[in-house]
Design a protein around this motif. Structure first.
Motif, PDB file in Angstrom:
ATOM      1  N   SER A  27       0.516  -1.256  -0.067  1.00 57.21           N
ATOM      2  CA  SER A  27       0.012  -0.347   0.067  1.00 57.21           C
ATOM      3  C   SER A  27       1.100   1.463  -0.024  1.00 57.21           C
ATOM      4  O   SER A  27       2.089   1.468   0.478  1.00 57.21           O
ATOM      5  CB  SER A  27      -0.806   0.075   0.945  1.00 57.21           C
ATOM      6  N   HIS A 110      -6.971   2.998  -5.872  1.00 64.06           N
ATOM      7  CA  HIS A 110      -7.366   2.321  -6.160  1.00 64.06           C
ATOM      8  C   HIS A 110      -7.024   0.755  -5.344  1.00 64.06           C
ATOM      9  O   HIS A 110      -6.279   1.165  -4.562  1.00 64.06           O
ATOM     10  CB  HIS A 110      -7.061   1.409  -7.958  1.00 64.06           C
ATOM     11  N   GLY A 111      -7.913   0.165  -4.864  1.00 68.73           N
ATOM     12  CA  GLY A 111      -7.725  -0.534  -3.765  1.00 68.73           C
ATOM     13  C   GLY A 111      -8.509  -2.294  -4.320  1.00 68.73           C
ATOM     14  O   GLY A 111      -8.988  -2.621  -5.237  1.00 68.73           O
ATOM     15  N   MET A 112      -7.479  -3.468  -4.302  1.00 66.95           N
ATOM     16  CA  MET A 112      -7.930  -4.917  -3.970  1.00 66.95           C
ATOM     17  C   MET A 112      -7.389  -5.711  -2.615  1.00 66.95           C
ATOM     18  O   MET A 112      -7.270  -5.508  -2.394  1.00 66.95           O
ATOM     19  CB  MET A 112      -7.381  -5.670  -5.536  1.00 66.95           C
ATOM     20  N   SER A 128     -11.947 -11.847  -5.236  1.00 63.47           N
ATOM     21  CA  SER A 128     -11.500 -10.543  -5.102  1.00 63.47           C
ATOM     22  C   SER A 128     -12.420  -9.486  -5.436  1.00 63.47           C
ATOM     23  O   SER A 128     -13.514  -9.639  -6.152  1.00 63.47           O
ATOM     24  CB  SER A 128     -10.747 -10.649  -6.142  1.00 63.47           C
ATOM     25  N   ASP A 129     -12.619  -8.018  -4.762  1.00 66.08           N
ATOM     26  CA  ASP A 129     -12.969  -7.185  -5.107  1.00 66.08           C
ATOM     27  C   ASP A 129     -11.749  -5.921  -5.435  1.00 66.08           C
ATOM     28  O   ASP A 129     -10.326  -5.529  -4.919  1.00 66.08           O
ATOM     29  CB  ASP A 129     -13.700  -6.584  -3.183  1.00 66.08           C
ATOM     30  N   THR A 130     -12.352  -4.589  -6.279  1.00 71.29           N
ATOM     31  CA  THR A 130     -11.618  -4.138  -6.169  1.00 71.29           C
ATOM     32  C   THR A 130     -12.308  -2.854  -6.196  1.00 71.29           C
ATOM     33  O   THR A 130     -13.374  -2.947  -6.748  1.00 71.29           O
ATOM     34  CB  THR A 130     -11.128  -4.296  -8.389  1.00 71.29           C
ATOM     35  N   PHE A 131     -11.683  -1.534  -5.671  1.00 73.85           N
ATOM     36  CA  PHE A 131     -12.268  -0.258  -5.535  1.00 73.85           C
ATOM     37  C   PHE A 131     -12.100   0.657  -5.791  1.00 73.85           C
ATOM     38  O   PHE A 131     -10.518   0.416  -6.224  1.00 73.85           O
ATOM     39  CB  PHE A 131     -12.097  -0.786  -4.114  1.00 73.85           C
ATOM     40  N   VAL A 132     -12.660   1.294  -6.008  1.00 78.45           N
ATOM     41  CA  VAL A 132     -11.908   2.895  -6.428  1.00 78.45           C
ATOM     42  C   VAL A 132     -12.395   3.601  -5.824  1.00 78.45           C
ATOM     43  O   VAL A 132     -13.610   3.554  -5.325  1.00 78.45           O
ATOM     44  CB  VAL A 132     -12.242   3.281  -8.567  1.00 78.45           C
ATOM     45  N   GLN A 142     -17.019  -0.326  -7.304  1.00 78.98           N
ATOM     46  CA  GLN A 142     -16.404  -1.505  -6.130  1.00 78.98           C
ATOM     47  C   GLN A 142     -16.902  -2.703  -7.764  1.00 78.98           C
ATOM     48  O   GLN A 142     -17.778  -2.228  -8.513  1.00 78.98           O
ATOM     49  CB  GLN A 142     -17.271  -2.028  -5.686  1.00 78.98           C
TER      50      GLN A 142
END
Length: 159
Positions: A27, A110-112, A128-132, A142
């Motif tokens: 991160s 952005h995150g995953m 998996s989840d991908t986030f903005v 998401q």
């Protein structure tokens, strides 16, 4: 990128089969890393629907897209997101369920997250989840993808 030893991870009380044991973190934003952890381990783990919904931006343009076994669903705005999580909580009861957060990556906004879970009726071996995130650290987009394998419940254990 920081690793978990220097990220400043906040303590989260784990409950209802949730764990982050062995989870790896990459991160450049400690705040968003903790937002993701709180989303899963705090709000989801404690089945806190208001907490879950508060993680999302309060805008009609906030979208969550779920793809489960190739079937796509789209939830727009906090009301639809709330209803989706109410349904998820029914599938993932507090007892006899597990959730394992395996890997979190954050790069700017952005995150995953990669995780696995087991419920009395299903196994999610790798999800998996991908986030903005917006500038306030709220989720604006998401994308969730998983393979869900049903567990056959013996007839004598069914309600």
């Amino acid at each position: 990128r920081e690793r978990s030893t220097s990220l400043g991870l906040i303590p989260i009380e784990l409950d209802n089969g949730c764990t982050e044991e062995g989870c790896s973190y990459e991160s450049d934003n400690a705040h968003l890393t903790n937002v993701i952890r709180r989303h899963y381990l705090g709000h989801f783990g404690h089945r806190d629907i208001d907490g879950i919904v508060s993680d999302y931006a309060d805008a009609d343009t906030t979208v969550v897209i779920h793809v489960v076994n190739g079937e796509r669903a789209r939830f727009k705005g906090r009301n639809e997101i709330r209803k989706a999580f109410e349904d998820i909580f029914n599938l993932h009861p507090k007892t006899n369920s597990t959730f394992h957060l395996k890997h979190v990556v954050v790069d700017h906004n952005h995150g995953m997250a990669v995780w696995s879970a087991t419920t009395p009726t299903a196994v999610f071996p790798q999800s998996s989840d991908t986030f903005v995130f917006n500038s306030d650290g709220k989720i604006i987009k998401q994308f969730f993808n998983c393979q869900m394998n049903a567990i056959e419940v013996p007839w004598h254990d069914r309600e």
